[in-house]
Enzyme design. Sequence first.
Site, PDB file in Angstrom:
ATOM      1  N   HIS A 114       0.897  -1.217  -0.189  1.00  0.00           N
ATOM      2  CA  HIS A 114      -0.044   0.178  -0.128  1.00  0.00           C
ATOM      3  C   HIS A 114       0.844   1.240   0.010  1.00  0.00           C
ATOM      4  O   HIS A 114       1.867   0.987   0.104  1.00  0.00           O
ATOM      5  CB  HIS A 114      -1.098  -0.007   1.217  1.00  0.00           C
ATOM      6  CG  HIS A 114      -0.165  -0.029   2.401  1.00  0.00           C
ATOM      7  ND1 HIS A 114       0.515  -0.798   2.870  1.00  0.00           N
ATOM      8  CD2 HIS A 114      -0.124   1.346   3.487  1.00  0.00           C
ATOM      9  CE1 HIS A 114       0.765  -0.569   4.350  1.00  0.00           C
ATOM     10  NE2 HIS A 114       0.594   0.700   4.375  1.00  0.00           N
ATOM     11  N   ASP A 148       0.272   4.963   1.802  1.00  0.00           N
ATOM     12  CA  ASP A 148      -0.467   5.273   2.977  1.00  0.00           C
ATOM     13  C   ASP A 148      -1.595   6.493   2.707  1.00  0.00           C
ATOM     14  O   ASP A 148      -1.391   7.382   2.061  1.00  0.00           O
ATOM     15  CB  ASP A 148       0.381   6.114   4.193  1.00  0.00           C
ATOM     16  CG  ASP A 148       1.448   5.158   4.678  1.00  0.00           C
ATOM     17  OD1 ASP A 148       1.096   3.724   5.041  1.00  0.00           O
ATOM     18  OD2 ASP A 148       2.805   5.173   5.060  1.00  0.00           O
ATOM     19  N   HIS A 161       4.639   0.099   0.227  1.00  0.00           N
ATOM     20  CA  HIS A 161       5.266  -0.773   1.111  1.00  0.00           C
ATOM     21  C   HIS A 161       4.495  -1.869   2.035  1.00  0.00           C
ATOM     22  O   HIS A 161       3.329  -1.644   1.676  1.00  0.00           O
ATOM     23  CB  HIS A 161       6.093   0.169   2.462  1.00  0.00           C
ATOM     24  CG  HIS A 161       4.878   1.130   3.042  1.00  0.00           C
ATOM     25  ND1 HIS A 161       4.261   2.129   2.365  1.00  0.00           N
ATOM     26  CD2 HIS A 161       4.243   0.957   4.374  1.00  0.00           C
ATOM     27  CE1 HIS A 161       3.352   2.713   3.145  1.00  0.00           C
ATOM     28  NE2 HIS A 161       3.267   1.766   4.191  1.00  0.00           N
ATOM     29  N   ARG A 182       5.706   6.648  14.419  1.00  0.00           N
ATOM     30  CA  ARG A 182       5.323   7.029  13.161  1.00  0.00           C
ATOM     31  C   ARG A 182       4.606   8.384  13.046  1.00  0.00           C
ATOM     32  O   ARG A 182       3.963   8.850  13.717  1.00  0.00           O
ATOM     33  CB  ARG A 182       4.348   5.928  12.594  1.00  0.00           C
ATOM     34  CG  ARG A 182       3.682   6.173  11.317  1.00  0.00           C
ATOM     35  CD  ARG A 182       2.549   5.505  10.981  1.00  0.00           C
ATOM     36  NE  ARG A 182       2.293   5.258   9.783  1.00  0.00           N
ATOM     37  CZ  ARG A 182       1.654   5.994   9.021  1.00  0.00           C
ATOM     38  NH1 ARG A 182       1.075   6.902   9.647  1.00  0.00           N
ATOM     39  NH2 ARG A 182       1.116   5.518   7.689  1.00  0.00           N
TER      40      ARG A 182
END
Length: 274
Positions: A97, A99, A249, A265
């Site tokens: 995907h 993000d 990723h 993150r």
Amino acid sequence: MKLSRLCAALGAEVRGVDLARLDEAASLAIRDAFHEHLVLVFPDQDLAAGAQVEFTELFGPVEPHPLRTRRTVDGFPAVLIIENREGRPGARNDYWHSDISHAERPPAVTVLHAREVTEGRGDTMFCNMYRAYEALSDGLREDLRGRRALHSGMATYTRSLEHNDARTIDPGEVKPPRAHPVVRTHPATGRPALFVNPHFTIGIEDMTEDESRPLLDTLHAVATRPENVYRHRWRAGDVVMWDNRCTMHYAVMDYTEDMVRLLHRTTAAGDAPR
Ligand code: OGA
Ligand code: MN
């Protein structure tokens, strides 16, 4: 600052720099390297939450996750905690995907800082979507020009229901699918990149499900060929950043609940894909 390529497809490791104290020249050099290599790995860093936000801000305004489905660091709503440990199994990301591609303006850049890892488990893979586009035939590239794909956040919603680290979200918050160009032009490099992914992309606009499925499958297969992938093996202290506008990723799910994995993150906001 010393740069070394991680593989032919994408990625570079950067040593000899402390991300908590960057001068103007180092910031510019990192930005250039990022645009060239798409994924940067900085080993042996120690960024407090505030310093990670400050570093991420070099690439755009730092924002909290739009669906607010993850825990965050106390006092830092934009620093998400990605955690797996006994009694607190992590949310899965074991699908290719980019993000939040269903957002109107998906995040340009994601920064992950590993605090604790179980060695050799929970690797993250990345692929190069410029190269995926360049690998297509002239004919298919021509056919894709002007095409738009539909991206949906429903998969995130469904997944959040399955995990106990998720807050309850109202299905009404899941927006209708959003159309983005299948091929987008990177705002900084001017290079065309494929912008579809197997997790959020549910179809191609003005095509039936039966027509778009095989086409999307072909694009995803080309993008995720092993030759187009870098696989990152995490060590505590790593800062890894990737460009959501030209990469996908995949978080490898090869660990169990007892294997600790803790990362912070942050994301920098991006433009509407064009
Ligand atoms: C993410 C993600 C990968 C990982 O944070 O967006 O996909 O390996 N994480 O945790
Ligand atoms: Mn992700």
